[in-house]
Design a protein around this motif. Structure first.
Motif, PDB file in Angstrom:
ATOM      1  N   UNK A   1       0.865  -1.183   0.000  1.00 51.76           N
ATOM      2  CA  UNK A   1       0.000   0.000   0.000  1.00 51.76           C
ATOM      3  C   UNK A   1       0.903   1.235   0.000  1.00 51.76           C
ATOM      4  N   UNK A   2       0.946   1.942  -1.133  1.00 50.14           N
ATOM      5  CA  UNK A   2       1.922   3.011  -1.328  1.00 50.14           C
ATOM      6  C   UNK A   2       1.221   4.361  -1.453  1.00 50.14           C
TER       7      UNK A   2
ATOM      8  N   UNK B   1     -11.530   4.370   0.793  1.00 54.41           N
ATOM      9  CA  UNK B   1     -10.812   4.392  -0.478  1.00 54.41           C
ATOM     10  C   UNK B   1      -9.525   3.571  -0.400  1.00 54.41           C
ATOM     11  N   UNK B   2      -8.758   3.763   0.672  1.00 54.21           N
ATOM     12  CA  UNK B   2      -7.537   2.986   0.838  1.00 54.21           C
ATOM     13  C   UNK B   2      -7.821   1.501   0.931  1.00 54.21           C
ATOM     14  N   UNK B   3      -8.879   1.155   1.670  1.00 58.30           N
ATOM     15  CA  UNK B   3      -9.249  -0.256   1.816  1.00 58.30           C
ATOM     16  C   UNK B   3      -9.650  -0.862   0.472  1.00 58.30           C
ATOM     17  N   UNK B   4     -10.415  -0.115  -0.314  1.00 64.84           N
ATOM     18  CA  UNK B   4     -10.855  -0.645  -1.611  1.00 64.84           C
ATOM     19  C   UNK B   4      -9.681  -0.816  -2.570  1.00 64.84           C
TER      20      UNK B   4
ATOM     21  N   UNK C   1       2.382  -1.197   4.511  1.00 65.08           N
ATOM     22  CA  UNK C   1       2.392   0.249   4.273  1.00 65.08           C
ATOM     23  C   UNK C   1       3.806   0.665   3.911  1.00 65.08           C
ATOM     24  N   UNK C   2       4.015   1.063   2.656  1.00 64.03           N
ATOM     25  CA  UNK C   2       5.345   1.352   2.154  1.00 64.03           C
ATOM     26  C   UNK C   2       5.359   2.736   1.506  1.00 64.03           C
TER      27      UNK C   2
ATOM     28  N   UNK D   1      -4.441   4.606   5.214  1.00 62.27           N
ATOM     29  CA  UNK D   1      -3.767   3.405   5.693  1.00 62.27           C
ATOM     30  C   UNK D   1      -4.520   2.786   6.867  1.00 62.27           C
ATOM     31  N   UNK D   2      -5.015   3.619   7.779  1.00 64.06           N
ATOM     32  CA  UNK D   2      -5.780   3.097   8.914  1.00 64.06           C
ATOM     33  C   UNK D   2      -7.002   2.317   8.440  1.00 64.06           C
TER      34      UNK D   2
END
Length: 370
Positions: free
Chosen positions: A51-52, A299-302, A81-82, A65-66
């Protein structure tokens, strides 16, 4: 013999019901959109996705990220998380290589540049890594799906209308002459620039008396530079009415600049996109009245879900609605929803649209914790 015959018939009937149950997993809704259950294909449990973000330490990307980490636990996937503390093409290229070296199944990335990462991401795809984007896109042939916060027309008009409403509330007629300028990351960030272009078109159509006092100002997603650029805008244009910040670093930076100059929402209107947590202090200090965003945790999760979903061997098509566990239905549309004229491959290509966006004010800010 009769008993064997009866048993044979029963087995055939049971198998028929099993086939019917599987085929029910994909159907067509009344509106003609295919609704696809995520249980019909490969299981994503055990998959690992890099996940960038554009940069670490920014409230938007930390909240994204959370959200990704929260849902990853429910889905049984690992989210690595990179990222780096600076938003640069060089840093993101290095992080992509690190993800490839780590042997991840998929990459979900918010790109700092619309095209500069293309070749590296294509290299990752050739290595068998599924690439999806979220927040900010790359060229569509360098990724599979893009998880987008909305189309340029939706977000461009939203930015303008938040400004118009705040102007009206401080006694400035938005239908009259309004001096304004845009302040965001940089023109090469595709999504932010598309909102600016769509917003300018919307202004010309609905608010033809507005005057752009300068071309957009860019602060390159640098928190310190966003303050100095914000101060430069205020010094160069002391009579400016509205500053639109379509970037989650530019907006708090611009508000800090206004605070440094002793300006409040009664003196100047500032609006844009940022997380609630990133702007609450400026809301309480009376620097701005309203701003907007979407649920960046979702959005991050999707981004992570769809990347691992495709890496597990599942397929999707534009026009389908995919039911994502714990989140719900997500529509997939063709790539030209974001970039006019862009093409879409038959499978595993397109844009996932978030269902809604939110305008934050003192009346609803307590309802959001990201």
């Amino acid at each position: 013999m009769k008993m064997r015959k009866v048993l044979s018939i029963l087995i055939v009937v049971c198998l028929s019901f099993a086939v019917i149950d599987c085929t029910k997993k994909t159907g067509t809704t009344e509106g003609g959109t295919t609704e696809k259950s995520t249980t019909g294909g490969g299981n994503i449990a055990g998959k690992t996705v890099a996940f960038i973000p554009k940069l670490t330490g920014n409230s938007f990307f930390e909240a994204a990220n959370n959200g990704a980490q929260k849902y990853a636990k429910e889905w049984g996937i690992t989210v690595k998380y990179m990222g780096s503390a600076t938003a640069s093409v060089t840093d993101q290229l290095e992080v992509i290589q690190q993800a490839m070296d780590a042997g991840v199944d998929a990459i979900a990335i918010s790109s700092v540049d619309a095209t500069a990462l293309d070749e590296k991401l294509k290299e990752a795809q050739k290595a068998g890594i599924v690439v999806c984007t979220w927040d900010s896109d790359v060229s569509s042939d360098a990724r599979s799906l893009m998880v987008s916060q909305g189309t340029p027309s939706i977000l461009g008009s939203m930015l303008v209308e938040m400004g118009a409403e705040a102007l009206k509330n401080r006694g400035v007629d938005p239908s009259g002459e309004v001096k304004y300028v845009w302040h965001y990351s940089q023109a090469s960030v595709a999504d932010q620039n598309s909102w600016y272009v769509a917003g300018e078109k919307y202004i010309k159509e609905k608010y033809p008396k507005w005057i752009a006092v300068a071309k957009p100002y860019y602060s390159e997603q640098d928190s310190q530079k966003s303050v100095s650029i914000g101060e430069a805008i205020l010094e160069a244009h002391p009579d400016i009415d509205l500053i639109i910040c379509n970037d989650s670093t530019a907006l708090p930076g611009q508000c800090q600049a206004a605070q440094n100059k002793g300006l409040k929402k009664e003196d100047i209107t500032i609006t844009g996109f940022c997380t609630p947590s990133g702007m609450t202090a400026y809301l309480k200090a009376g620097i701005l009245e309203r701003w907007g965003l979407w649920d960046c945790g979702i959005q991050g999760a999707l981004g992570c879900y769809f990347a691992t979903y495709l890496s597990a061997g599942n397929t999707v098509k534009a026009g389908e609605t995919v039911n994502v566990p714990s989140i719900g239905p997500c529509e997939i549309v063709p790539n030209d929803a974001l970039v006019p004229g862009d093409t879409t491959r038959e499978v595993n290509h397109g844009v996932v649209l978030l269902p809604e966006r939110v305008v934050f004010t003192k009346d609803n800010i307590a309802n959001y914790n990201f």
